[in-house]
Motif scaffolding. Structure first.
Motif, short mmCIF file in Angstrom:
data_model
loop_
_atom_site.label_atom_id
_atom_site.label_comp_id
_atom_site.label_asym_id
_atom_site.label_seq_id
_atom_site.Cartn_x
_atom_site.Cartn_y
_atom_site.Cartn_z
N ARG A 43 0.84 -1.20 0.00
CA ARG A 43 0.00 0.00 0.00
C ARG A 43 0.88 1.25 0.00
O ARG A 43 1.90 1.33 0.69
N VAL A 96 -1.65 1.18 -4.88
CA VAL A 96 -0.94 -0.05 -4.49
C VAL A 96 0.25 -0.24 -5.42
O VAL A 96 0.08 -0.22 -6.65
N TYR A 114 -6.07 1.55 -5.26
CA TYR A 114 -6.37 0.79 -4.04
C TYR A 114 -7.87 0.61 -3.90
O TYR A 114 -8.63 1.56 -4.05
#
Length: 247
Positions: A43, A96, A114
């Motif tokens: 992340r 991500v 994400y």
């Protein structure tokens, strides 16, 4: 359907990755990636990767194509994040980062959007953890793992005592230590995740620890039995601790 799609969350994410390969690595020509041997999903926040040193340490503990990654590969991964990611041209600076290493030992990175987990039921979190256990059997490190907090406040980590943990899990264990909680690992040799879960105390709260999603606490409304309010507060404190890194 692209042969790479099983390694990504969606066809759109796979297409983003293939486009990145074509534009960034081969000057616009189509890049034919060999079969991936490892896909890491980290992340991002503000064009950076929180917990980067933890991720790189966990990457160094993986076995890929039958051998640990070389020092050059680890250096490339760290330098690419620190130097290239901040200057990259992509839509989501809080997306991500995907690091893909193929069966030939070649590696590429790309950025995708994400998407939070839509299903936080215990069954869904267990299914993700079981899939990660299968990856752990191949590479030595699970990118996601299951944990629980008991009504008495103990923290259970569903991993083996000598197992290397992913970056996010090492931070959660450290957070538990700062609260005076021992993170007890519950998997012995040959112990199945389902068997370890079966003996968890009633009222415990289960949560997923993930390099991509941080800490995801189970939906207490869908829990198989009522959960302890104290255990739930502790689990959410872990989730909030990691969430701060991505704000």
């Amino acid at each position: 359907m692209s042969e790479l799609e099983p390694f990504f969350n969606s066809a759109e994410e796979c297409a983003t990755y293939e486009q990145f390969c074509a534009e960034q690595e081969r000057g616009g020509g189509r890049f034919e990636l060999a079969e991936p041997a490892l896909v890491c999903r980290w992340r991002m926040a503000r064009r950076g990767v929180p917990m980067l040193n933890r991720h790189i340490r966990a990457l160094s503990q993986r076995v890929v194509n039958g051998a640990p990654l070389t020092t050059n590969m680890l250096s490339w991964a760290k330098q690419h994040v620190e130097w290239s990611l901040a200057a990259g041209d992509y839509q989501d600076p809080n997306g991500v980062l995907m690091t893909v290493i193929d069966v030939n030992g070649d590696a590429l990175m790309s950025v995708g959007p994400y998407e939070p987990l839509a299903d936080r039921s215990r069954d869904a979190l267990v299914a993700r953890a079981e899939e990660a256990r299968r990856e752990q059997a191949k590479t030595g490190v699970a990118p996601e793992l299951l944990a629980a907090v008991t009504p008495e406040g103990r923290m259970l980590v569903f991993a083996a005592l000598d197992e290397h943990l992913c970056g996010a899990a090492t931070l959660v264990e450290q957070l538990a230590a700062t609260q005076g909680r021992e993170a007890v690992r519950t998997l012995g040799d040959g112990t199945r995740l389902a068997d370890a879960l079966a003996v968890v105390e009633e009222g415990s709260v289960v949560f997923l620890i993930s390099d991509e999603h941080g800490v995801v606490v189970e939906d207490e409304q869908a829990a198989p039995v009522p959960v302890s309010a104290e255990a739930l507060a502790t689990a959410h404190a872990f989730a909030d601790g990691l969430a701060k890194l991505f704000k």
